[in-house]
Enzyme design. Structure first.
Site, PDB file in Angstrom:
ATOM      1  N   TYR A  42      -1.112  -0.757  10.287  1.00  0.00           N
ATOM      2  CA  TYR A  42      -1.245  -1.053   8.851  1.00  0.00           C
ATOM      3  C   TYR A  42      -0.025  -0.523   8.094  1.00  0.00           C
ATOM      4  CZ  TYR A  42      -3.550  -1.262   4.219  1.00  0.00           C
ATOM      5  OH  TYR A  42      -3.881  -1.525   2.911  1.00  0.00           O
ATOM      6  N   SER A 101       0.858  -1.186   0.000  1.00  0.00           N
ATOM      7  CA  SER A 101       0.000   0.000   0.000  1.00  0.00           C
ATOM      8  C   SER A 101       0.892   1.234   0.000  1.00  0.00           C
ATOM      9  CB  SER A 101      -0.869  -0.002   1.254  1.00  0.00           C
ATOM     10  OG  SER A 101      -1.463   1.268   1.447  1.00  0.00           O
TER      11      SER A 101
HETATM   12  P1  NDP Z   1     -11.202  -6.813   0.222  1.00  0.00           P
HETATM   13  O1  NDP Z   1     -11.503  -6.826   1.687  1.00  0.00           O
HETATM   14  O2  NDP Z   1     -12.165  -6.154  -0.703  1.00  0.00           O
HETATM   15  O3  NDP Z   1     -10.941  -8.308  -0.294  1.00  0.00           O
HETATM   16  C1  NDP Z   1     -10.107  -9.114   0.457  1.00  0.00           C
HETATM   17  C2  NDP Z   1     -10.117 -10.530  -0.092  1.00  0.00           C
HETATM   18  O4  NDP Z   1      -9.220 -11.319   0.710  1.00  0.00           O
HETATM   19  C3  NDP Z   1     -11.469 -11.219   0.003  1.00  0.00           C
HETATM   20  O5  NDP Z   1     -11.540 -12.177  -1.016  1.00  0.00           O
HETATM   21  C4  NDP Z   1     -11.406 -11.862   1.378  1.00  0.00           C
HETATM   22  O6  NDP Z   1     -12.311 -12.951   1.506  1.00  0.00           O
HETATM   23  C5  NDP Z   1      -9.958 -12.311   1.429  1.00  0.00           C
HETATM   24  N1  NDP Z   1      -9.405 -12.374   2.781  1.00  0.00           N
HETATM   25  C6  NDP Z   1      -9.396 -11.391   3.711  1.00  0.00           C
HETATM   26  N2  NDP Z   1      -8.815 -11.820   4.831  1.00  0.00           N
HETATM   27  C7  NDP Z   1      -8.445 -13.108   4.611  1.00  0.00           C
HETATM   28  C8  NDP Z   1      -7.799 -14.100   5.392  1.00  0.00           C
HETATM   29  N3  NDP Z   1      -7.416 -13.859   6.657  1.00  0.00           N
HETATM   30  N4  NDP Z   1      -7.558 -15.310   4.840  1.00  0.00           N
HETATM   31  C9  NDP Z   1      -7.959 -15.565   3.571  1.00  0.00           C
HETATM   32  N5  NDP Z   1      -8.569 -14.683   2.789  1.00  0.00           N
HETATM   33  C10 NDP Z   1      -8.819 -13.467   3.304  1.00  0.00           C
HETATM   34  O7  NDP Z   1      -9.747  -6.133   0.144  1.00  0.00           O
HETATM   35  P2  NDP Z   1      -8.972  -5.366  -1.041  1.00  0.00           P
HETATM   36  O8  NDP Z   1      -9.149  -6.051  -2.311  1.00  0.00           O
HETATM   37  O9  NDP Z   1      -9.287  -3.922  -0.940  1.00  0.00           O
HETATM   38  O10 NDP Z   1      -7.474  -5.521  -0.507  1.00  0.00           O
HETATM   39  C11 NDP Z   1      -6.564  -6.484  -0.991  1.00  0.00           C
HETATM   40  C12 NDP Z   1      -5.157  -6.037  -0.608  1.00  0.00           C
HETATM   41  O11 NDP Z   1      -4.921  -4.738  -1.163  1.00  0.00           O
HETATM   42  C13 NDP Z   1      -4.931  -5.898   0.896  1.00  0.00           C
HETATM   43  O12 NDP Z   1      -3.644  -6.363   1.232  1.00  0.00           O
HETATM   44  C14 NDP Z   1      -5.028  -4.390   1.124  1.00  0.00           C
HETATM   45  O13 NDP Z   1      -4.269  -3.980   2.254  1.00  0.00           O
HETATM   46  C15 NDP Z   1      -4.431  -3.877  -0.162  1.00  0.00           C
HETATM   47  N6  NDP Z   1      -4.782  -2.506  -0.464  1.00  0.00           N
HETATM   48  C16 NDP Z   1      -6.088  -2.133  -0.699  1.00  0.00           C
HETATM   49  C17 NDP Z   1      -6.402  -0.807  -0.977  1.00  0.00           C
HETATM   50  C18 NDP Z   1      -7.790  -0.331  -1.232  1.00  0.00           C
HETATM   51  O14 NDP Z   1      -8.014   0.887  -1.267  1.00  0.00           O
HETATM   52  N7  NDP Z   1      -8.751  -1.209  -1.423  1.00  0.00           N
HETATM   53  C19 NDP Z   1      -5.354   0.224  -1.025  1.00  0.00           C
HETATM   54  C20 NDP Z   1      -4.023  -0.274  -0.766  1.00  0.00           C
HETATM   55  C21 NDP Z   1      -3.776  -1.583  -0.503  1.00  0.00           C
HETATM   56  P3  NDP Z   1     -12.879 -13.407   2.968  1.00  0.00           P
HETATM   57  O15 NDP Z   1     -13.160 -12.156   3.737  1.00  0.00           O
HETATM   58  O16 NDP Z   1     -14.083 -14.226   2.667  1.00  0.00           O
HETATM   59  O17 NDP Z   1     -11.779 -14.228   3.602  1.00  0.00           O
END
Ligand code: NDP
Length: 256
Positions: A158, A145
């Protein structure tokens, strides 16, 4: 041409049912890769797997909480059996956040964020290493990020997990170059996903984000997955150890 294809390659994308991970699964599959993904919600995972199958993508999946060491070990055993002991691409995408002033975090919150954002990615790299090496051409991409590059009011834990991930990118790139494994990192600013939906629906918050972003808008998951796929392509074969911001220009905006 082969320089612009992932055909015949195998990939593990963590957290592929929503948001950035979902876009990455589809992008890699469109470039011809065979993909395995995971998430914690079995119903949602099965829905996505069915959709992907109907689109003709080669995607399998398992339920896994990436913050659990035991479940990460089970996940990599599954990946090894599905892909015959070889893995070309590891995308460490799972991550979450709890936003608070630093003085208010509990020990449990600290542990949860560290385990989900940093330890999961670190340990999956360790577990994947023999498979990446065995494949002959390995690639790791971390979804970090801009919070690991600059201060963005998203909470200090974070920021610390993402800053550590950025340095891990550089260390592994150097350590594993001899094994023909490249390691890169993508650092997004606000991307429209379920993680930040509640923030982006607030008009004042959105206006503030736009004012800091030269392109004047938040990003879409597809605008991140395109770079992730590029970094894994043979066309990117001389790129390793890099942290690339996907931020509409936010981190270079200076004192505006
Ligand atoms: P979302 O919360 O929209 O999606 C996260 C995905 O990961 C879901 O499929 C979720 O499914 C899965 N997930 C979450 N926790 C776990 C876990 N403990 N084990 C297995 N699967 C998991 O997140 P984003 O797409 O926004 O974020 C993805 C990455 O991008 C992260 O690392 C975030 O920090 C990073 N990021 C996002 C930004 C943004 O603005 N969106 C900006 C900068 C970085 P489920 O909950 O069912 O497990």
């Amino acid at each position: 041409s082969l320089r612009w294809s992932l055909s015949g390659l195998t990939a593990l994308v963590t957290g592929g049912t929503r948001g950035i991970g979902h876009a990455v699964v589809e992008e890699l599959a469109e470039f011809g890769a065979t993909v395995h993904t995971c998430s914690r919600n079995e119903t949602e995972l099965n829905e996505r797997l069915q959709e992907w199958a109907s689109k003709g993508y080669k995607v399998t999946g398992s339920v896994c909480d990436a913050s659990s060491r035991e479940q990460r070990e089970q996940l990599m055993e599954k990946v090894s059996s599905v892909f015959d002991g070889k893995l070309n691409i590891l995308i460490n995408n799972v991550g979450t956040n709890i936003r608070k002033p630093t003085a208010n975090y509990t020990a449990d919150e600290y542990s949860k964020l560290m385990a989900t954002n940093l330890e999961s990615a670190y340990h999956l790299c360790q577990l994947a290493y023999p498979l990446l090496k065995a494949s002959g051409v390995g690639n790791v991409v971390f979804i970090s990020s801009v919070a690991g590059l600059v201060h963005i009011f998203s909470g200090s834990i974070y920021g610390a997990t993402k800053g550590a991930m950025n340095q891990l990118t550089k260390n592994l790139a150097c350590e594993w170059a001899k094994d023909n494994i490249r390691v890169n990192c993508v650092a997004p600013w606000y991307i429209r996903t379920s993680l930040v939906e509640h923030l982006l629906s607030n008009k004042e918050f959105m206006d503030c984000i736009k004012s800091k972003t030269p392109l004047g808008r938040v990003g879409e998951p597809k605008e991140v997955s395109s770079l992730v796929a590029y970094l894994c392509l043979p066309a990117a074969s001389y790129i390793t150890g890099q942290i690339v911001a996907v931020d509409g220009g936010m981190t270079v905006n200076g004192f505006t």
